[in-house]
Each structure stands twice: as C-alpha cells, then as structure tokens.
Design an enzyme around this catalytic site. Structure first.
Site, PDB file in Angstrom:
ATOM      1  N   PRO A   2     -38.760 -29.655  -5.369  1.00  0.00           N
ATOM      2  CA  PRO A   2     -39.063 -29.737  -3.939  1.00  0.00           C
ATOM      3  C   PRO A   2     -39.828 -28.506  -3.462  1.00  0.00           C
ATOM      4  CG  PRO A   2     -36.775 -30.310  -4.364  1.00  0.00           C
ATOM      5  CD  PRO A   2     -37.324 -29.778  -5.642  1.00  0.00           C
ATOM      6  N   GLU A   3     -40.801 -28.740  -2.584  1.00  0.00           N
ATOM      7  CA  GLU A   3     -41.530 -27.623  -1.995  1.00  0.00           C
ATOM      8  C   GLU A   3     -40.775 -27.116  -0.767  1.00  0.00           C
ATOM      9  OE1 GLU A   3     -45.702 -27.620  -2.117  1.00  0.00           O
ATOM     10  OE2 GLU A   3     -45.849 -29.224  -3.599  1.00  0.00           O
ATOM     11  N   LYS A  52     -37.815 -21.849  -1.488  1.00  0.00           N
ATOM     12  CA  LYS A  52     -37.137 -22.975  -2.122  1.00  0.00           C
ATOM     13  C   LYS A  52     -35.636 -22.740  -2.274  1.00  0.00           C
ATOM     14  CE  LYS A  52     -41.388 -24.176  -4.560  1.00  0.00           C
ATOM     15  NZ  LYS A  52     -42.032 -24.523  -5.850  1.00  0.00           N
ATOM     16  N   ARG A 129     -37.049 -10.000  -3.232  1.00  0.00           N
ATOM     17  CA  ARG A 129     -37.931 -10.355  -4.343  1.00  0.00           C
ATOM     18  C   ARG A 129     -38.795 -11.587  -4.051  1.00  0.00           C
ATOM     19  NH1 ARG A 129     -32.761 -11.810  -6.659  1.00  0.00           N
ATOM     20  NH2 ARG A 129     -32.590 -14.066  -7.033  1.00  0.00           N
ATOM     21  N   ARG A 262     -48.675 -25.206 -15.056  1.00  0.00           N
ATOM     22  CA  ARG A 262     -48.637 -26.225 -14.010  1.00  0.00           C
ATOM     23  C   ARG A 262     -49.994 -26.916 -13.891  1.00  0.00           C
ATOM     24  NH1 ARG A 262     -44.444 -25.593 -10.384  1.00  0.00           N
ATOM     25  NH2 ARG A 262     -44.990 -27.720  -9.805  1.00  0.00           N
TER      26      ARG A 262
END
Length: 272
Positions: A2-3, A52, A129, A262
C-alpha cells in the site's frame, strides 16, 4: 505494498470507528498476545500515519489505576490488511494478528510485516529516519530537497526511498514524474528547486485525492479517455503498467525497466 494515502485513509477510518472508545484488544493468532494484553481495556485515543507506517495511540480510561499512553506500530507490508465488522464480532477466521473490539464495531488485522508495541522513543527514532510525508501538515519538504539535491542517484530511485520522502510508492513515482515531464533517470543533483517544488505540490494534491476517494487518480480530466486502465478495477494511468502501449499524450511507446528492484515506467518522449 500500500502507498501512503492508504495508511492515512486507514488512520482516518479508525479514528472515526474507534476514537474515544474503550476497547478489548486481543491477538487470536497469539503472535502479539503480550502486546495486546498491555492495551486491552484502554481507550483507543487516535491513529495517525507517517508514510507507510500506522501508529495507534491508547490511553487509560478515566479513573484507571494505570497511567500513560501506549502505542502500537503497524506496517502492512505486502500482505497486511484490516477488515471491519459490527460487534459482537464473529469468531476469528484465519491468522488474525490483532483484534480491536468496541461495543458496536471492531477491526481485525491479518498478515502485517510489523505489529509491535512502541515507546515514544521508538516513534521518535522511526520519524527521524523517514523523509517528509506529503500528506502530513507538519512535513518539511526542504529536507527531501536537500537529500535529493546532493545525490547522484536517479530521481526515480530517490522518490521511492522512504528516507528521502515517506509514503510514495511505485504508482505515484511513475505518474508524478510523467506529469512533470522528468526522466526518471535524471540525477538528483540535476533536479532544480523549481522542479522539486512542482513535484512536491503535485504529490500533495494527488495523494490527498487518494485519501478522499480511496483510489489513486492521476490522469487529468482532459486526458482521461482512450486506452483502458491497466486493470478492470483501476483508474487510468499515464505510464504505470502500460509498457509497450502508446503514450496517451504523444503516442510514443511507453518504456519499462527495473530500477532498484522495482518496475519503472516512463515515456521517453514526454520525459526528458
């Protein structure tokens, strides 16, 4: 995976369903049993997202002996998903990692890559981070530009790096670069401040649409015609998952490559 808009939409949904309610929290699967016991019987205060990552906040009910806020950190990963049902909830089916039940409604979580108790220090370390999240009002986009401007990595890789910008996934990466006319292989050092500001503003707009509609919409109304979407239940895209097809704008064949593991899609003519 999921974005970011999906996590923000989930957070909003859980605030609406559970916010302010005393909840029973269990781990039917057993893998989160100790953590569930810590927050069981507390008030579901709120939920929020960073990129996310989903953070649920629990607080003691008025008059409770225990004090202090407790946090649960969730990362859905590739397979995680929440489901809802009215209470009383039916017996759990499958591997339910986390069950949260109020008097009128409940949610089950299955298959996350992470479901763990967090301390405030843990959350601070996580946020430190991560890059800025276009959907958060407290985001500092200048941090993302600083990271991009000093990097020779391709902008197509930098946009997917959660340490640079949090919440951007493969669809938004491909589509926002197309809309900006930027080659995904252009080095970060060659992205001007004006380029970045346009990318950031477009991401904010598109991802807010995703939160509101629950689906990614990236094609401008004037271009929303012609070839169908890449799947029956998905809106049209300019380039994402359209390798080998004609560009909606110029007719050039949409290109495909693999960047940092990707799939990458772009139009060689429109994105220079």
């Amino acid at each position: 995976m999921p974005e970011g808009h999906t996590l923000h939409r989930l957070a909003g949904r859980q605030r609406k369903l559970l916010g302010g309610k005393t909840v029973a929290v269990t781990s039917p699967q057993g893998r989160f049993a100790e953590g569930a016991a810590v927050v069981d019987g507390m008030v579901f205060h709120t939920a929020e997202a960073w990129g996310k990552h989903l953070i649920q906040r629990y607080r003691p009910f008025a008059g409770a002996r225990r004090s202090g806020e407790r946090l649960i950190h969730i990362h859905l990963g590739l397979y995680g998903a929440f489901s809802e049902q009215t209470a009383p909830m039916a017996p759990p089916v499958g591997q339910v990692r986390l069950r949260i039940e109020a008097t009128d409604v409940g949610v089950d979580l299955r298959g996350p890559s992470a479901c763990q108790l967090y301390t405030p220090a843990d959350l601070d370390a996580l946020v430190a981070r991560l890059g800025p999240d276009p959907l958060r009002r407290d985001a500092r986009p200048e941090r993302a530009f600083a990271a991009i401007a000093r990097s020779t990595r391709p902008i197509g890789a930098l946009l997917m790096d959660q340490k640079v910008m949090a919440g951007v996934g493969n669809v938004y990466r491909a589509e926002v670069l197309f809309r900006a006319g930027i080659d995904p292989y252009r080095q970060g050092t060659r992205i001007s401040h004006d380029d970045f500001e346009a990318l950031w503003a477009d991401l904010v707009t598109l991802m807010r649409v995703g939160v509101r509609k629950g689906r990614i919409h990236v094609v401008r109304p004037a271009d929303d015609h012609g070839a169908p979407s890449y799947a029956a239940d998905r809106p049209r895209t300019y380039v994402y998952r359209r390798a080998g097809e004609d560009c909606r704008i110029c007719g050039t064949t949409v290109a495909h490559a693999v960047l940092d593991g990707r799939n990458l899609f772009w139009c060689p003519a429109c994105q220079r």
